[in-house]
Design a protein around this motif. Sequence first.
Motif, PDB file in Angstrom:
ATOM      1  N   VAL A 106     -27.145  64.875  -8.337  1.00 10.00           N
ATOM      2  CA  VAL A 106     -28.066  64.885  -9.472  1.00 10.00           C
ATOM      3  C   VAL A 106     -28.728  63.522  -9.628  1.00 10.00           C
ATOM      4  CG1 VAL A 106     -26.838  66.678 -10.743  1.00 10.00           C
ATOM      5  CG2 VAL A 106     -26.193  64.284 -11.074  1.00 10.00           C
ATOM      6  N   ILE A 107     -29.913  63.549 -10.207  1.00 12.06           N
ATOM      7  CA  ILE A 107     -30.657  62.348 -10.560  1.00 12.06           C
ATOM      8  C   ILE A 107     -30.991  62.461 -12.037  1.00 12.06           C
ATOM      9  CG2 ILE A 107     -32.688  60.920 -10.105  1.00 12.06           C
ATOM     10  CD1 ILE A 107     -32.860  62.376  -7.362  1.00 12.06           C
ATOM     11  N   ALA A 108     -30.460  61.553 -12.859  1.00 15.01           N
ATOM     12  CA  ALA A 108     -30.650  61.609 -14.305  1.00 15.01           C
ATOM     13  C   ALA A 108     -31.364  60.349 -14.787  1.00 15.01           C
ATOM     14  CB  ALA A 108     -29.306  61.748 -15.014  1.00 15.01           C
ATOM     15  N   ARG A 109     -32.254  60.540 -15.743  1.00 13.83           N
ATOM     16  CA  ARG A 109     -32.930  59.410 -16.393  1.00 13.83           C
ATOM     17  C   ARG A 109     -32.570  59.433 -17.875  1.00 13.83           C
ATOM     18  NH1 ARG A 109     -36.170  60.522 -12.070  1.00 13.83           N
ATOM     19  NH2 ARG A 109     -37.094  58.684 -11.034  1.00 13.83           N
ATOM     20  N   ALA A 110     -32.055  58.310 -18.353  1.00 16.01           N
ATOM     21  CA  ALA A 110     -31.592  58.222 -19.740  1.00 16.01           C
ATOM     22  C   ALA A 110     -32.380  57.153 -20.478  1.00 16.01           C
ATOM     23  CB  ALA A 110     -30.100  57.905 -19.794  1.00 16.01           C
ATOM     24  N   GLN A 111     -32.719  57.461 -21.731  1.00 16.99           N
ATOM     25  CA  GLN A 111     -33.402  56.494 -22.587  1.00 16.99           C
ATOM     26  C   GLN A 111     -32.381  55.547 -23.205  1.00 16.99           C
ATOM     27  OE1 GLN A 111     -36.669  56.161 -22.900  1.00 16.99           O
ATOM     28  NE2 GLN A 111     -37.157  57.951 -21.643  1.00 16.99           N
ATOM     29  N   CYS A 112     -32.687  54.262 -23.178  1.00 16.02           N
ATOM     30  CA  CYS A 112     -31.779  53.278 -23.771  1.00 16.02           C
ATOM     31  C   CYS A 112     -31.891  53.316 -25.301  1.00 16.02           C
ATOM     32  CB  CYS A 112     -32.103  51.878 -23.265  1.00 16.02           C
ATOM     33  SG  CYS A 112     -31.872  51.679 -21.477  1.00 16.02           S
ATOM     34  N   LEU A 113     -30.837  52.868 -25.947  1.00 14.33           N
ATOM     35  CA  LEU A 113     -30.790  52.741 -27.401  1.00 14.33           C
ATOM     36  C   LEU A 113     -30.366  51.323 -27.749  1.00 14.33           C
ATOM     37  CD1 LEU A 113     -28.922  56.063 -28.337  1.00 14.33           C
ATOM     38  CD2 LEU A 113     -31.376  55.604 -28.576  1.00 14.33           C
ATOM     39  N   PRO A 114     -30.557  50.891 -28.990  1.00 15.53           N
ATOM     40  CA  PRO A 114     -30.065  49.570 -29.387  1.00 15.53           C
ATOM     41  C   PRO A 114     -28.552  49.463 -29.128  1.00 15.53           C
ATOM     42  CG  PRO A 114     -31.557  50.416 -31.055  1.00 15.53           C
ATOM     43  CD  PRO A 114     -31.332  51.530 -30.083  1.00 15.53           C
ATOM     44  N   GLY A 115     -28.171  48.496 -28.310  1.00 10.40           N
ATOM     45  CA  GLY A 115     -26.765  48.322 -27.976  1.00 10.40           C
ATOM     46  C   GLY A 115     -26.277  49.200 -26.849  1.00 10.40           C
ATOM     47  N   VAL A 116     -27.127  50.084 -26.347  1.00  5.67           N
ATOM     48  CA  VAL A 116     -26.761  50.961 -25.228  1.00  5.67           C
ATOM     49  C   VAL A 116     -27.845  50.831 -24.162  1.00  5.67           C
ATOM     50  CG1 VAL A 116     -26.176  53.301 -24.508  1.00  5.67           C
ATOM     51  CG2 VAL A 116     -25.654  52.560 -26.830  1.00  5.67           C
ATOM     52  N   GLY A 117     -27.620  49.903 -23.236  1.00  4.22           N
ATOM     53  CA  GLY A 117     -28.608  49.632 -22.208  1.00  4.22           C
ATOM     54  C   GLY A 117     -28.005  49.702 -20.822  1.00  4.22           C
ATOM     55  N   LEU A 118     -28.656  49.045 -19.877  1.00  2.00           N
ATOM     56  CA  LEU A 118     -28.233  49.100 -18.478  1.00  2.00           C
ATOM     57  C   LEU A 118     -26.777  48.679 -18.310  1.00  2.00           C
ATOM     58  CD1 LEU A 118     -28.912  49.443 -15.457  1.00  2.00           C
ATOM     59  CD2 LEU A 118     -29.720  47.074 -15.464  1.00  2.00           C
ATOM     60  N   GLN A 119     -26.397  47.579 -18.941  1.00  2.32           N
ATOM     61  CA  GLN A 119     -25.039  47.065 -18.776  1.00  2.32           C
ATOM     62  C   GLN A 119     -23.986  48.074 -19.242  1.00  2.32           C
ATOM     63  OE1 GLN A 119     -24.430  43.287 -20.664  1.00  2.32           O
ATOM     64  NE2 GLN A 119     -22.302  43.117 -20.035  1.00  2.32           N
ATOM     65  N   GLN A 120     -24.245  48.734 -20.365  1.00  2.00           N
ATOM     66  CA  GLN A 120     -23.285  49.712 -20.882  1.00  2.00           C
ATOM     67  C   GLN A 120     -23.196  50.936 -19.966  1.00  2.00           C
ATOM     68  OE1 GLN A 120     -25.536  48.058 -22.883  1.00  2.00           O
ATOM     69  NE2 GLN A 120     -23.868  46.723 -23.608  1.00  2.00           N
ATOM     70  N   PHE A 121     -24.342  51.359 -19.430  1.00  2.00           N
ATOM     71  CA  PHE A 121     -24.314  52.497 -18.505  1.00  2.00           C
ATOM     72  C   PHE A 121     -23.564  52.141 -17.226  1.00  2.00           C
ATOM     73  CE2 PHE A 121     -27.664  54.349 -21.156  1.00  2.00           C
ATOM     74  CZ  PHE A 121     -27.372  55.698 -21.069  1.00  2.00           C
ATOM     75  N   GLN A 122     -23.806  50.940 -16.707  1.00  2.00           N
ATOM     76  CA  GLN A 122     -23.122  50.530 -15.478  1.00  2.00           C
ATOM     77  C   GLN A 122     -21.618  50.433 -15.691  1.00  2.00           C
ATOM     78  OE1 GLN A 122     -25.289  46.935 -14.505  1.00  2.00           O
ATOM     79  NE2 GLN A 122     -26.625  48.026 -13.067  1.00  2.00           N
ATOM     80  N   LYS A 123     -21.202  49.954 -16.863  1.00  2.00           N
ATOM     81  CA  LYS A 123     -19.774  49.876 -17.177  1.00  2.00           C
ATOM     82  C   LYS A 123     -19.140  51.264 -17.209  1.00  2.00           C
ATOM     83  CE  LYS A 123     -16.568  47.954 -20.603  1.00  2.00           C
ATOM     84  NZ  LYS A 123     -16.453  47.221 -21.896  1.00  2.00           N
ATOM     85  N   ALA A 124     -19.907  52.241 -17.685  1.00  2.00           N
ATOM     86  CA  ALA A 124     -19.401  53.613 -17.765  1.00  2.00           C
ATOM     87  C   ALA A 124     -19.556  54.374 -16.453  1.00  2.00           C
ATOM     88  CB  ALA A 124     -20.127  54.365 -18.881  1.00  2.00           C
ATOM     89  N   GLY A 125     -20.144  53.736 -15.437  1.00  2.00           N
ATOM     90  CA  GLY A 125     -20.432  54.417 -14.174  1.00  2.00           C
ATOM     91  C   GLY A 125     -19.249  55.138 -13.552  1.00  2.00           C
ATOM     92  N   PRO A 126     -18.080  54.486 -13.379  1.00  2.51           N
ATOM     93  CA  PRO A 126     -16.936  55.191 -12.778  1.00  2.51           C
ATOM     94  C   PRO A 126     -16.503  56.416 -13.574  1.00  2.51           C
ATOM     95  CG  PRO A 126     -16.572  52.816 -12.768  1.00  2.51           C
ATOM     96  CD  PRO A 126     -17.789  53.061 -13.611  1.00  2.51           C
TER      97      PRO A 126
END
Length: 468
Positions: A106-126
């Motif tokens: 799958v290929i997903a695109r997510a909109q960032c929110l205040p306090g929820v950006g690239l770094q938070q998504f990468q941390k949740a990656g596993p």
Amino acid sequence: MKDPNAPAEGIFSHVPIVVTLVLAVLVGWAVCWVVRYVRADAMTRQSIRQAIRVRWGWKRLAPMLKLSATDKTPTALASLANTNGKPIRPRVLIPALRVKHDAYGVIARAQCLPGVGLQQFQKAGPHLADAWRCTRVAITQDSPGQVLIRGVRLDPLKFPTEHHPTGEPPEETARWDLGLDEYAQAVSVNLTQVPGVTVAGLPGFGKTSLINRLLSDWAPSPAVQFACADGKVSAAYEGDYADWVQRMFAFVGDDLEEANKLFRHLVELRRARSASVRHVLGVKSMWDIGPSESWPLVVLIVDEAHTYFRDHKGSDQQTKKLAALAAENARLVEDLVKKGRSVGLLVILTTQKSTGDAIPTFIRDVCPVGLSFAQKTAEAAVAALGDEIREWPDANPINLQDPTYVGVASMNHQSQPGFTRIRTPYVPDAEAARIAEETADLTADPYALLEAVLGPRMADVDLTKIDA
């Protein structure tokens, strides 16, 4: 007297029509979806089901992985509706997610929110990989305020692929399409302003196939001309490039003296181009305007490069002659790599183990693009990709010795940090031969093309004073 209920009756009289239209749209969409699902192959069907699970489970999963934001400020509508004076409950915001599928995942695109950006998504990656049942997940910045999440259910590196050349000239002359990375994303490398490329790897793991892809894609362009020195054969009809010789303006086998003549001819071309580039093109670098039919990009392929550069040991006359030729060959190729970039010369060197005895370090270390297929030793991996490969054990080519990884290479990609593993495709011999035959009439010696442009002025080019 007009019935007051008439307008209402008129409105309700259209309800069956509206309902019928809505149902028709829903049925049409459902039929279309079912047809797409039935026509898809087994791998794609699994990905379709996976994408559905991702969509349906996202609103529940996101808060569990701390990929949500709490908005304590009430909206204007909520404030107006609050008539009892009780505190308004904060809203939990979930990033909007759009999901697509392909055969690998799958290929997903997510909109960032205040306090929820690239770094938070990468941390949740596993955790996303576990929840989505993916082999691996990569998260990158897609655009400002949006992240791209690529999840692969199957490892693309383990599935051999084929490339079927179209026979059409490439849209970008110097772009080399390599294959798919470990996330099934297309990988290409821009060879504009690149003087040299090194390709290393054990025999039979894909070096020649990689070059075959480049020839198949670039041959239809009259703005590219090829020459080849193949150290595996003595004659053109014996080797991997037998079909391609008709699309090459020069070809030599493992004869060091013949190779020396070819390298010397190309150095003369380099010097003549350096002397005349401003007069002919009106610019200092050919890349300011790009290659053309009259001033093509010249690609020299040196396959099994160690054949031409190996240091021959011995005191007899023949060995001394071979040693002198090898040293001269290295000097000439060094000239092409170090001085040919701005005038449109590209050298691609392949060898099994690109240590200093196979490709001299004064040549190898100035080639900015390097790839390596499977290697047996850490020394060979470092020689091919640099000492940094030690810090990326997952991408180290010593892990590619399994037959499953024939055709898989590691490289330090231009557009991202670290190293990338790439599944390079196989080009069927019959299709490569077809492209070579169809494009044979485009073959021309670049030196003769330059002579045709300069005419009598070619005699005025003083090569003894040129050292670009």
